[in-house]
Each structure stands twice: as structure tokens, then as C-alpha cells.
Design an enzyme around this catalytic site. Structure first.
Site, PDB file in Angstrom:
ATOM      1  N   ARG A  75       7.169  11.708   3.770  1.00 57.16           N
ATOM      2  CA  ARG A  75       8.532  11.283   4.866  1.00 57.16           C
ATOM      3  C   ARG A  75       9.228  12.589   5.212  1.00 57.16           C
ATOM      4  O   ARG A  75       9.731  12.987   6.438  1.00 57.16           O
ATOM      5  CB  ARG A  75       9.197  10.588   4.140  1.00 57.16           C
ATOM      6  CG  ARG A  75       8.862   8.971   4.276  1.00 57.16           C
ATOM      7  CD  ARG A  75       9.607   8.260   3.295  1.00 57.16           C
ATOM      8  NE  ARG A  75       9.113   6.723   3.480  1.00 57.16           N
ATOM      9  CZ  ARG A  75       7.950   6.368   3.233  1.00 57.16           C
ATOM     10  NH1 ARG A  75       6.839   7.259   2.801  1.00 57.16           N
ATOM     11  NH2 ARG A  75       7.549   5.079   3.508  1.00 57.16           N
ATOM     12  N   CYS A 120       5.067   9.293  -1.422  1.00 56.14           N
ATOM     13  CA  CYS A 120       5.979   8.770  -0.520  1.00 56.14           C
ATOM     14  C   CYS A 120       7.055   9.815  -0.027  1.00 56.14           C
ATOM     15  O   CYS A 120       7.001  10.096   1.210  1.00 56.14           O
ATOM     16  CB  CYS A 120       6.642   7.680  -1.374  1.00 56.14           C
ATOM     17  SG  CYS A 120       5.704   6.657  -1.853  1.00 56.14           S
ATOM     18  N   LYS A 172      -3.188   7.903  -4.311  1.00 56.50           N
ATOM     19  CA  LYS A 172      -1.894   8.538  -4.369  1.00 56.50           C
ATOM     20  C   LYS A 172      -1.646   9.278  -5.346  1.00 56.50           C
ATOM     21  O   LYS A 172      -1.953   9.154  -6.494  1.00 56.50           O
ATOM     22  CB  LYS A 172      -0.684   7.281  -3.979  1.00 56.50           C
ATOM     23  CG  LYS A 172       0.641   7.679  -4.211  1.00 56.50           C
ATOM     24  CD  LYS A 172       1.242   6.421  -4.356  1.00 56.50           C
ATOM     25  CE  LYS A 172       2.900   6.872  -4.658  1.00 56.50           C
ATOM     26  NZ  LYS A 172       3.593   5.408  -4.696  1.00 56.50           N
ATOM     27  N   HIS A 194      14.001   7.040   1.788  1.00 56.79           N
ATOM     28  CA  HIS A 194      13.404   7.795   0.748  1.00 56.79           C
ATOM     29  C   HIS A 194      13.290   9.378   0.852  1.00 56.79           C
ATOM     30  O   HIS A 194      12.394   9.894   0.121  1.00 56.79           O
ATOM     31  CB  HIS A 194      12.115   7.245   0.645  1.00 56.79           C
ATOM     32  CG  HIS A 194      11.856   7.525  -1.006  1.00 56.79           C
ATOM     33  ND1 HIS A 194      10.341   7.255  -1.618  1.00 56.79           N
ATOM     34  CD2 HIS A 194      12.375   7.415  -2.113  1.00 56.79           C
ATOM     35  CE1 HIS A 194      10.299   7.552  -2.784  1.00 56.79           C
ATOM     36  NE2 HIS A 194      11.385   7.431  -3.037  1.00 56.79           N
ATOM     37  N   ASP A 204       3.252   2.288   4.138  1.00 55.91           N
ATOM     38  CA  ASP A 204       3.736   2.797   2.634  1.00 55.91           C
ATOM     39  C   ASP A 204       2.430   2.193   1.567  1.00 55.91           C
ATOM     40  O   ASP A 204       2.322   1.082   1.352  1.00 55.91           O
ATOM     41  CB  ASP A 204       4.936   2.120   2.022  1.00 55.91           C
ATOM     42  CG  ASP A 204       5.607   2.940   1.048  1.00 55.91           C
ATOM     43  OD1 ASP A 204       5.039   4.036   0.575  1.00 55.91           O
ATOM     44  OD2 ASP A 204       6.739   2.582   0.887  1.00 55.91           O
ATOM     45  N   ASP A 205       1.732   3.598   1.074  1.00 57.40           N
ATOM     46  CA  ASP A 205       0.832   3.084   0.075  1.00 57.40           C
ATOM     47  C   ASP A 205      -0.453   2.317   0.436  1.00 57.40           C
ATOM     48  O   ASP A 205      -1.014   1.526  -0.284  1.00 57.40           O
ATOM     49  CB  ASP A 205       1.443   2.379  -1.052  1.00 57.40           C
ATOM     50  CG  ASP A 205       2.295   3.509  -2.021  1.00 57.40           C
ATOM     51  OD1 ASP A 205       2.451   4.327  -1.829  1.00 57.40           O
ATOM     52  OD2 ASP A 205       2.596   3.132  -3.119  1.00 57.40           O
ATOM     53  N   ASP A 252       1.636   6.711   4.603  1.00 59.39           N
ATOM     54  CA  ASP A 252       2.191   7.754   3.766  1.00 59.39           C
ATOM     55  C   ASP A 252       1.399   8.457   2.790  1.00 59.39           C
ATOM     56  O   ASP A 252       1.502   9.811   2.327  1.00 59.39           O
ATOM     57  CB  ASP A 252       3.555   7.488   3.249  1.00 59.39           C
ATOM     58  CG  ASP A 252       3.553   6.418   2.063  1.00 59.39           C
ATOM     59  OD1 ASP A 252       2.376   5.801   1.885  1.00 59.39           O
ATOM     60  OD2 ASP A 252       4.648   6.377   1.512  1.00 59.39           O
ATOM     61  N   ASN A 253       0.489   7.804   2.075  1.00 62.67           N
ATOM     62  CA  ASN A 253      -0.535   8.399   1.427  1.00 62.67           C
ATOM     63  C   ASN A 253      -1.653   7.421   1.139  1.00 62.67           C
ATOM     64  O   ASN A 253      -1.591   6.352   1.614  1.00 62.67           O
ATOM     65  CB  ASN A 253      -0.018   8.704  -0.144  1.00 62.67           C
ATOM     66  CG  ASN A 253       1.015   7.350  -0.504  1.00 62.67           C
ATOM     67  OD1 ASN A 253       2.319   7.844  -0.601  1.00 62.67           O
ATOM     68  ND2 ASN A 253       0.486   6.274  -0.898  1.00 62.67           N
ATOM     69  N   HIS A 256       3.503  -1.215  -0.189  1.00 60.89           N
ATOM     70  CA  HIS A 256       4.079  -0.788  -1.571  1.00 60.89           C
ATOM     71  C   HIS A 256       4.342  -1.822  -2.453  1.00 60.89           C
ATOM     72  O   HIS A 256       4.627  -2.976  -2.118  1.00 60.89           O
ATOM     73  CB  HIS A 256       5.113   0.319  -1.399  1.00 60.89           C
ATOM     74  CG  HIS A 256       5.382   1.258  -2.412  1.00 60.89           C
ATOM     75  ND1 HIS A 256       6.092   0.439  -3.616  1.00 60.89           N
ATOM     76  CD2 HIS A 256       5.594   2.256  -2.502  1.00 60.89           C
ATOM     77  CE1 HIS A 256       6.423   1.514  -4.455  1.00 60.89           C
ATOM     78  NE2 HIS A 256       6.125   2.739  -3.917  1.00 60.89           N
ATOM     79  N   LYS A 267      12.251   2.389   5.511  1.00 68.02           N
ATOM     80  CA  LYS A 267      12.565   2.993   4.169  1.00 68.02           C
ATOM     81  C   LYS A 267      12.709   4.623   4.618  1.00 68.02           C
ATOM     82  O   LYS A 267      11.948   5.244   5.110  1.00 68.02           O
ATOM     83  CB  LYS A 267      11.180   2.868   3.387  1.00 68.02           C
ATOM     84  CG  LYS A 267      11.176   3.837   2.156  1.00 68.02           C
ATOM     85  CD  LYS A 267       9.860   3.486   1.396  1.00 68.02           C
ATOM     86  CE  LYS A 267       9.486   4.632   0.532  1.00 68.02           C
ATOM     87  NZ  LYS A 267       8.354   4.384  -0.254  1.00 68.02           N
TER      88      LYS A 267
END
Length: 540
Positions: free
Chosen positions: A55, A51, A370, A110, A13-14, A303-304, A199, A108
Site C-alpha cells: 500500500r 499488505c 505472501k 493499513h 488483499d491476499d 497486494d501480495n 484476506h 483498507k
């Protein structure tokens, strides 16, 4: 033991393109490096810049707008922007479960608007036999809200003194693998591991943070140059591509103030990735010790791009309104929310992000972050490891691909069909193309790639990419000659720009992309204001 391959899908994540060791970064990631050394790395794989949309696309093989998650999990208006996985899509878990797989998820979620009450957009209702993780998008690593086991609140588990969310996610996944094997693995499994690391908030065990003391002392300018050189040496980027400029809003490292605080932010961020890699090592050991590693397809990606969000007072107020923040730490101390040099991040008593300049390093050598669909916002590492199905070790694949390809890849590898209908509902056709042919050789032509997020749009066809930073003008780049997007060719090649713009508009209409101006108008009406089409809506 089943002859069908198991699937281990790991999403973090991130995290930027060049943070981990095998993609040129300073962070120690021996377990990911090992998977890369015995598998494949993809140099031009793309996510969707945010995010929730990532997903949704990863799980379904569709573009995010088609799934109901056009922006985030907030209800942002019409169909395609409701913030929930809709009934026109089917998840990898649902497709594999119908094909005889056991399905597990750790981490996660989300992709649900209601993060507190179980509903038909939660993991157990979308194909997973077991679930453990957080339903929301970000949380305190030492005491996360919405911690859930199956459909039941599990926040009490985080009251343990040694609880740390990254470890909990890793250990749950490893436990699932061991218990699956112990039960007699006549059925294959799908294990989805969705880390929150790295993140924000910047939370990590002190022993991991201490490891990085001094690692980043040369500062972001020198480190960005060094990363580019390592990426070239690794064969992941072309030596002719220029390093993108330092973000114009940020000072040269030699002129930066509060260096101790700035360095601590990056040290904690690195520690978060390091701790994740340690957990991935435990998951891989569970596969080895149960004799399942060789026939398990492992895919790892982010994810980004790196996140340039600064946690200011309006942003933390928004999080508190969502009931996502705690008032006090487990030891009763108040939590200091927001970025500021008066408090060094890392413990539960802090809640900070690492900011623009370090995100600029994370995404080196590319532009932006992002939210944006320039290369810095959408470029991700992708590692594929599968001894029974990938025979080349340490190879690099330069063929471009994007998230919609993950489901297509998993389905081809497992032999599972993609349904036209599911539980009596019509399902949209799969958008992606399988990467399995690339496991053997780096040679394929593919359809155009498309992105849209918050008005930022892009289309890539072969070497050409048309992209915009909303509401600015469209830009055109020759990605083969200039992947760092330094030379805009839109004025020099207007016919090529027009051709790609028409392709983008056709895709946007088909995928259900709503023009950004209309979304901004909805926001304005909800606030009782007049719309401002020039606003780039980012929660910071």
C-alpha cells in the site's frame, strides 16, 4: 465534462496470481474478465509481498522502506520502519488533488501505526477528500473494527443485520462516482478502492459459499495442474515452465484428512473473491450510467501472493492485544478463533484462514507465498482498462513491472506533475516508470527491479533474478526459461550472481533497507532476549 481521465485504482488483499478467471482460476469473476477482455493483462507485474508495504509503495511510487513502512504498521525501529507514511513521500491523492482532481477512497488503509485516533497518516490527511473503510489491516467482515468515515468512527454502521464489508466498500465507491457526476464533473476524480477480500478471516454470505460446493473437490494437486494448463492456453505463462512442487509440508490431496473442512475453507475463500467481483461490477456500472467509463483508467491488482498463514493461538492472541478482535458475534454467539476441523468457516461465529495447501494453489504455478519474494509471493494479476487510452482489446503485456510504476503511470495518464517538494517538505524522487507506453506496444527496456521484506530479498535484471529465502543462501534463476524457479544457477554462474548481489546491496543502502539481523536484534531487545539471527519472523 473534464477532458482529463478519471482514475479508478482497485487493490485486493491476499489473492494469488491464478485465482481469478481471466488468470486461469476457478473463481467466477465475470466483471474482471470483462475488463481484461476489453483492456490489457500484464503477465509479469509484481507487488512487494505484504499488505502494508504494498500500500505504501502503490500510493507513493517509492519503495516501502523509503516511505516509513519497511515491514508493517508496527513500530519496528529506526527510520524506514516506523510503520507510518513519512513526510518524504507524496501520495497519488495528494499529487492529483493539487492537479485539480477530486479524490475518494473506499476500503483498507493499513499504513498508520495508530489505528484508533485520527492523525497525519490517515487518508483525509494524506490527500483524500472523502474516506470510508477500515484503518487496520484485517477485520471481521460482518462487524469490522476501526470502520471509519472520513475521520470519524463508523463502527455503528456495521450493526445492521445485512452489513458485509466487501459490499460496503463497493457501494461507497459506486456512490462516490454517481455523486461526483451529479455535482457536475467539470473536475476529474481519483477513486482508490482497497478491498480486504479475500484476506482472512474466511467470512462470506452463505449464498455465495454454496455456489462453490463441489468446485474444488478434485483437490489441490489436480487443480494446480489444471491452472497451469489454462495459464498456458491463455498465453500468460510459457509452456516450457515446470509446475512448482506441492509445498513439502502438505499432504497429497488423496491422503489429506478432514476433507469437508478443507474444501469449505477454499469454498469460502472463493466466495469472498466472487463477492468482490460483484461489487466491481456495480462500480463499473456507475461509470457506465454516468457516461464516464470511456475516459476512466481502471487498474486492478493484488497486494501480495496467496497467504499461507495459519491462525493458531499465539497469532490470535496477538490480534486480541491489538484490539482487533471481537468477543461475540452480532447475534451474541461466541466467536471460535483459530483453524480447526471442528468448525466450518464462513459465518461471523468463526475466524479462520485457508492455509498453506490452498495458498499453494492460489499462487500456481509459482513458489512460496505472501512474505516471500520468490514469484509466488510477489506475482500479481494486473488488468488495465481505458477505452480512450487503450485501443487493443484482450491484449497481454509480458514486460515486467512493479508497484512503483503505478504512480508514474497515473501521473503520465493525467498529466499531473510529480513534486520535488510538497507543503514545504523535500520529496524523494519517483522510483517507478510509467506503463503508459506499454498500452500501445509490449516493448521496453527498464531499470532493475528490487524487493526486500523480512530479510527476503531479490533483484531482477532482464531475464536474471537473484533471490533468497532469509536466512538461506542466495539463488539465481533465468526467469525467461524458468519463472517457476526450479533450477538454481547460482553455483553454475557465480559471476552473474555476484553482479546482481552488488546491485542489490547498492539499492538496499540507497532505499534504507536495514539488515534483517539488526531488526531481529531490536525485537530481541524489546523482549529482553538475546537475538537469534536464524529466525524468520512471520506472525502465524
Amino acid at each position: 465534462m473534464s477532458s482529463q481521465p478519471n482514475v479508478l485504482l482497485i487493490l485486493n488483499d491476499d489473492m494469488g496470481y491464478s485465482d481469478i478467471g481471466c488468470y486461469g482460476g476457478e473463481v467466477d469473476t465475470p466483471n474482471l474478465n470483462r475488463l481484461a477482455a476489453h483492456g490489457l493483462r500484464f503477465s509479469q507485474f509484481y507487488n512487494t509481498a505484504r499488505c502494508s508495504p504494498t500500500r505504501a509503495s502503490l500510493l507513493t511510487g517509492l519503495h516501502p522502506h523509503q516511505t516509513g513502512v519497511g515491514i508493517l504498521v508496527d513500530d519496528d525501529g529506526p527510520e524506514g520502519y516506523a510503520g507510518n507514511l513519512n513526510e518524504r513521500c507524496v501520495t497519488i491523492a495528494e499529487a492529483l488533488k493539487d492537479h485539480g482532481y477530486r479524490t475518494y477512497m473506499s476500503g483498507k488503509w493499513h499504513v498508520a501505526t495508530d489505528i484508533f485516533n485520527p492523525n497525519d497518516t490517515w487518508p483525509r490527511q494524506r490527500g483524500f477528500d472523502r474516506y470510508y473503510g477500515i484503518i487496520t489491516g484485517a477485520a471481521d467482515y460482518f462487524q469490522p473494527v476501526t470502520l471509519t468515515r472520513d475521520n470519524d468512527n463508523a463502527e455503528h454502521e456495521a450493526l445492521a443485520e445485512d452489513f458485509y464489508l466487501t459490499d460496503a466498500i463497493s457501494d461507497d465507491a459506486a456512490r462516490n462516482i454517481r455523486e461526483h457526476a451529479a455535482a457536475g464533473p467539470d473536475r476529474p476524480f481519483f477513486q482508490y478502492v482497497a478491498y480486504t477480500a479475500p484476506h482472512w478471516p474466511l467470512h462470506a454470505p452463505e449464498e455465495d459459499i454454496a455456489k462453490y460446493k463441489g468446485r474444488f473437490d478434485e483437490g489441490w494437486d489436480v487443480l494446480r495442474e489444471q491452472r497451469l494448463q489454462r495459464l498456458v492456453e491463455l498465453g500468460l505463462v510459457d509452456a516450457s515452465w515446470a509446475l512448482s512442487e506441492r509445498d513439502p509440508s502438505q499432504p497429497a490431496w488423496e491422503n489429506a484428512e478432514d476433507k469437508e473442512w478443507r474444501l469449505r475453507r477454499m469454498e469460502v475463500y472463493a466466495a469472498q473473491i466472487d463477492r468482490m467481483d460483484q461489487g466491481i461490477g456495480r462500480i463499473v456500472r456507475a461509470l457506465e450510467e454516468t457516461g464516464q467509463l470511456d475516459n476512466t483508467l481502471i487498474l486492478f491488482l493484488a497486494d501480495n501472493g496467496g497467504c499461507a498463514e495459519e491462525l493458531d493461538e499465539p497469532f490470535t492472541a496477538f490480534l486480541k492485544k491489538r484490539r482487533s478482535l471481537l468477543e461475540k458475534a452480532k447475534d451474541g454467539s461466541p466467536i471460535a478463533y483459530g483453524n480447526g476441523p471442528g468448525v466450518l468457516p464462513g459465518s461471523q461465529r468463526t475466524y479462520q484462514s485457508y492455509g498453506v495447501a490452498w495458498a499453494n494453489l492460489s499462487n500456481a504455478p509459482f513458489r512460496l507465498y505472501k512474505h516471500w519474494v520468490h514469484e509466488g509471493g510477489i506475482s500479481t494479476p494486473l488488468i488495465a482498462h481505458w477505452p480512450a487510452g487503450i485501443h487493443e482489446q484482450g491484449g497481454i503485456r509480458h514486460s515486467p513491472g512493479q508497484l512503483t510504476d503505478i504512480m508514474a503511470t497515473v501521473l503520465e495518464a493525467t498529466g499531473a506533475p510529480y513534486p520535488q517538494t510538497y507543503r514545504g517538505r523535500d520529496i524523494l524522487p519517483l522510483e517507478g516508470e510509467s506503463l503508459v507506453p506499454l498500452f500501445a506496444s509490449d516493448d521496453r527496456d527498464r531499470r532493475p527491479l528490487f524487493w526486500e521484506h523480512e530479510g527476503n530479498g531479490a533483484v531482477r535484471v532482464g531475464r536474471w533474478k537473484l533471490v533468497r529465502n532469509y536466512p538461506d543462501a542466495w539463488e539465481l534463476y533465468d526467469i525467461e526459461a524458468d519463472r517457476t524457479e526450479q533450477r538454481d544457477l547460482a553455483a553454475a554462474l557465480p559471476e552473474k550472481a555476484k553482479e546482481l548481489r552488488e546491485l542489490y546491496e547498492q539499492w538496499a543502502a540507497r532505499a534504507g533497507v536495514i539488515p534483517r539481523e539488526k531488526i531481529l536484534d531490536l525485537y530481541a531487545k524489546a523482549r529482553g532476549e538475546e537475538a537469534s539471527g536464524a529466525t524468520h519472523f512471520i506472525r502465524k
